[in-house]
Design a protein around this motif. Structure first.
Motif, short mmCIF file in Angstrom:
data_model
loop_
_atom_site.label_atom_id
_atom_site.label_comp_id
_atom_site.label_asym_id
_atom_site.label_seq_id
_atom_site.Cartn_x
_atom_site.Cartn_y
_atom_site.Cartn_z
N ARG A 1 14.18 17.04 -6.06
CA ARG A 1 15.15 16.68 -5.02
C ARG A 1 14.67 17.25 -3.70
N ILE A 2 14.52 16.41 -2.71
CA ILE A 2 13.96 16.79 -1.42
C ILE A 2 15.05 16.76 -0.36
N THR A 3 15.12 17.83 0.41
CA THR A 3 16.05 17.91 1.54
C THR A 3 15.24 17.99 2.83
N TYR A 4 15.42 17.01 3.69
CA TYR A 4 14.74 16.98 4.99
C TYR A 4 15.70 17.48 6.06
N THR A 5 15.24 18.38 6.89
CA THR A 5 16.03 18.85 8.03
C THR A 5 15.22 18.71 9.30
N ARG A 6 15.90 18.47 10.40
CA ARG A 6 15.23 18.23 11.68
C ARG A 6 15.47 19.40 12.62
N GLN A 7 14.40 19.93 13.19
CA GLN A 7 14.48 21.03 14.15
C GLN A 7 14.07 20.52 15.53
N ALA A 8 14.72 21.05 16.56
CA ALA A 8 14.59 20.49 17.91
C ALA A 8 13.48 21.12 18.74
N SER A 9 12.72 22.08 18.18
CA SER A 9 11.65 22.72 18.95
C SER A 9 10.64 23.34 17.99
N VAL A 10 9.50 23.71 18.54
CA VAL A 10 8.47 24.37 17.74
C VAL A 10 9.01 25.69 17.19
N TYR B 1 18.70 14.94 5.29
CA TYR B 1 18.56 13.72 4.49
C TYR B 1 18.08 14.16 3.12
N VAL B 2 18.74 13.68 2.07
CA VAL B 2 18.42 14.10 0.71
C VAL B 2 17.98 12.88 -0.09
N GLU B 3 16.88 13.03 -0.84
CA GLU B 3 16.44 11.97 -1.73
C GLU B 3 15.77 12.58 -2.96
N ARG B 4 15.56 11.76 -3.96
CA ARG B 4 14.89 12.20 -5.17
C ARG B 4 13.57 11.44 -5.32
N MET B 5 12.62 12.07 -6.01
CA MET B 5 11.36 11.42 -6.33
C MET B 5 10.93 11.83 -7.72
N ASP B 6 10.29 10.92 -8.42
CA ASP B 6 9.63 11.29 -9.66
C ASP B 6 8.57 12.35 -9.35
N LEU B 7 8.40 13.30 -10.25
CA LEU B 7 7.52 14.42 -9.98
C LEU B 7 6.10 13.97 -9.65
N GLU B 8 5.55 13.04 -10.41
CA GLU B 8 4.19 12.58 -10.15
C GLU B 8 4.11 11.86 -8.80
N ASP B 9 5.09 11.03 -8.51
CA ASP B 9 5.11 10.35 -7.21
C ASP B 9 5.16 11.35 -6.07
N TYR B 10 5.92 12.42 -6.26
CA TYR B 10 6.01 13.44 -5.19
C TYR B 10 4.68 14.15 -5.00
N LEU B 11 4.06 14.56 -6.09
CA LEU B 11 2.82 15.31 -5.97
C LEU B 11 1.71 14.50 -5.28
N PHE B 12 1.72 13.18 -5.49
CA PHE B 12 0.68 12.31 -4.92
C PHE B 12 1.26 11.39 -3.84
N ARG B 13 2.27 11.86 -3.14
CA ARG B 13 2.94 11.01 -2.16
C ARG B 13 2.05 10.62 -1.00
N PHE B 14 1.00 11.41 -0.71
CA PHE B 14 0.09 11.09 0.38
C PHE B 14 -1.17 10.38 -0.09
N ASP B 15 -1.25 10.08 -1.38
CA ASP B 15 -2.47 9.44 -1.89
C ASP B 15 -2.64 8.05 -1.29
#
Length: 582
Positions: free
Chosen positions: A182-191, A333-347
């Motif tokens: 389960r992935i939680t994305y958060t947005r930050q407004a500065s470096v 933003y919250v979403e789920r991914m299969d473990l293998e799909d997550y590990l190779f999401r940038f492939d």
């Protein structure tokens, strides 16, 4: 009766050692490994030294020997791919502690290149998650090393790029894993705000020496952490531009219980869908949730990481999430991914490389609007041409490019530096490098090695590092000059670069000692482990300064003596296509 898997594997190791001994006895040197078909390697400078080397093939060295479920160790040969390793581990409810991000990357390459992933804030590099290594030395002897036995060789193999010996067998440490994350994305407004979020997620400044999973009593620490930094549009290079960051924290989803939902009175009246809230959502005095919704509504969707033709590449998916959170003013933003799909999401897409490549293809007049409409965002394009944007295909095209083309048009860097210096380094990159907004920079926190590793990007200081993946296509050349600026800045701040990408160090700087590499120590190790004169040197293998022969051939058109005219023509067409992509 056939041999057991362990006996058959050891027979292959002894055969490899015999080949090394035979080559060295006949002085057919230097010695190197033959390129793999459909491999995933960032190495862009390994052509020249291979041209005159004796090449050994690791074909057949791709077996998972044994899985020790009790000790959570997989005994694997060097040619086993990450994809095969992960699928074998999942059959036992396990996953390797660190997984290189590309499916066809190999176990041996991940050790020699000191590969890292979004779990590296807990476990360090792939090498750090290895229980032992079996190495074939330059004199044909076979040595097994670990953190306790032959520790000097074990620590020196990390990041050595195969210049001290050939990795033959690896004991890969694993951990318990759930089928999904389960992935939680958060947005930050500065470096500054973004770095603060990374430090909090990684429990900085105290790096975990004995990491435990965040999902099962790990003190709330996420199992995976990474981030993307975006530069604001409309700002010119050289100006201090505001930047926003998208931080992704993922945990193993052992429960797979849907998130709780909250419906406001206004939503009930207008009949809108409810929003799900993150676990950290705040309550007002009446016990009601404050209006800081997380997206998407109800149960988080299952995203395939770009594996399905209907999905965008993960890099594009991240861009959309970043834009959505900014527009909606949501917390997460919250979403789920299969473990293998997550590990190779940038492939598929190789971070942001496919986006620039697809944009280049779409500019070809007779193809525009036909074969590549809207580039990779078109469902038709993704379905017909997605094979072109796998890591194997894109790296194969990069390897076909001439050195002059790469050094003038492509920025491909992976600098690592202590997290304490990141607040000044990230603005330096955005104000120095001529990358068009949003100029995404991929940020990966990595735990430094607990003991010194002479050649690993994070092996010289025990602290939390921040690795920054920089990819950009320059229209006016000068990639070499910008790369040298980054290398100089890193050297002054105690950082190193991943040596698999583009390096323009001159010999004096490369061997200048801390924080880079010590020439006398390297000569000592090469002599002690019978590598000197047998395997190419580190500088020769990774630095463009040692590739002048290859660059000269590139200026003459890239032809090779002995090739027939058909092969030369096809090679020329291939290079033309690569020029379009870059």
């Amino acid at each position: 009766m056939g041999l057991s898997p362990e006996a058959a594997s050891w027979a292959r190791v002894e055969d490899l050692a015999a080949q090394v001994k035979e080559v060295t006895s006949q002085r057919h040197l230097p010695l190197s490994l033959a390129p793999r078909r459909h491999g995933s390697s960032y190495h862009l400078t390994e052509k020249d030294y291979k041209r005159n080397a004796t090449l050994l093939s690791l074909a057949g060295h791709d077996h998972v020997v044994r899985v020790d479920r009790e000790r959570r160790i997989i005994h694997a040969e060097a040619g086993v791919t990450m994809e095969a390793l992960v699928r074998t581990a999942r059959e036992y409810g396990l996953v390797p502690k660190v997984v290189a991000p590309f499916r066809k990357a190999t176990v041996g390459g991940a050790v020699s290149g000191s590969a890292a992933s979004s779990s590296s804030h807990r476990h360090g590099s792939f090498h750090d998650s290895c229980n032992y290594l079996t190495v074939v030395l330059g004199n044909g002897s076979v040595v097994t090393c670990s953190k306790k036995d032959n520790a000097e060789l074990f620590n020196s193999m990390a990041g050595s790029q195969g210049t001290l010996g050939l990795v033959a067998l690896v004991g890969v440490e694993c951990e318990e894993a759930a089928p999904t994350v389960r992935i939680t994305y958060t947005r930050q407004a500065s470096v500054e705000e973004g770095l603060s979020a990374l430090k909090h997620a990684c429990h900085y400044p105290t790096p975990p020496l004995s990491p435990q999973g965040g999902a099962e009593g790990g003190g709330g620490r996420p199992d995976f952490v990474d981030a993307v930094l975006f530069r604001e549009k409309g700002k010119k290079v050289g100006e201090v531009a505001p930047a926003t960051q998208l931080t992704a924290e993922a945990i193993y989803d052992f429960s797979e219980v849907p998130l709780a939902t909250a419906v406001t009175a206004e939503e009930e009246q207008v009949g809108t869908r409810s929003h799900s809230f993150s676990e950290g959502a705040k309550l007002n005095e009446g016990g009601n949730l404050l209006p800081s919704p997380s997206f998407p509504p109800s149960l988080p969707p299952l995203y395939t990481g770009g594996r399905s033709p209907s999905d965008l590449f993960y890099s594009e998916h991240v861009n959309d999430i970043h834009a959505l959170l900014g527009k909606a003013g949501a917390d997460s933003y919250v979403e789920r991914m299969d473990l293998e799909d997550y590990l190779f999401r940038f492939d598929r897409g190789v971070f942001w490389f496919a986006q620039s490549a697809a944009a280049s293809i779409a500019t070809i007049p007779f193809l525009q609007g036909w074969l590549f409409p809207l580039a990779s965002r078109s469902l038709f394009s993704r379905f017909c041409w997605r094979w072109l944007f796998t890591s194997s295909s894109l790296f194969s095209l990069l390897h076909a490019a001439t050195p002059d083309l790469l050094s003038s048009r492509l920025l491909l860097l992976a600098p690592s530096l202590p997290l304490s210096h990141a607040a000044s380094f990230l603005p330096f990159l955005h104000t120095t490098l001529p990358l068009p907004p949003p100029a995404p920079l991929y940020l990966l926190p990595i735990r430094g090695a607990a003991v010194r590793q002479p050649f690993a990007p994070q092996g010289h200081i025990h602290t939390l590092f921040l690795s920054v993946l920089i990819h950009g296509r320059l229209t006016h050349g000068a990639a070499e000059g910008h790369t040298r600026r980054v290398e100089g800045w890193l050297g002054r701040k105690g950082g190193r670069k991943g040596l698999c990408a583009m390096n323009f160090y001159d010999k004096r700087m490369f061997w200048s000692g801390f924080p880079l590499y010590d020439w006398r120590e390297y000569l000592y190790l090469r002599g002690k482990y019978a590598a000197d004169g047998i395997f190419p040197s580190l500088e020769e293998k990774v630095c463009w300064e040692g590739q002048e022969g290859e660059r000269e051939r590139g200026r003459k058109g890239g032809g090779e003596d002995g090739k027939g005219w058909v092969r030369r023509y096809l090679e020329g067409r291939r290079r033309k296509f690569v020029g379009i992509l870059l």
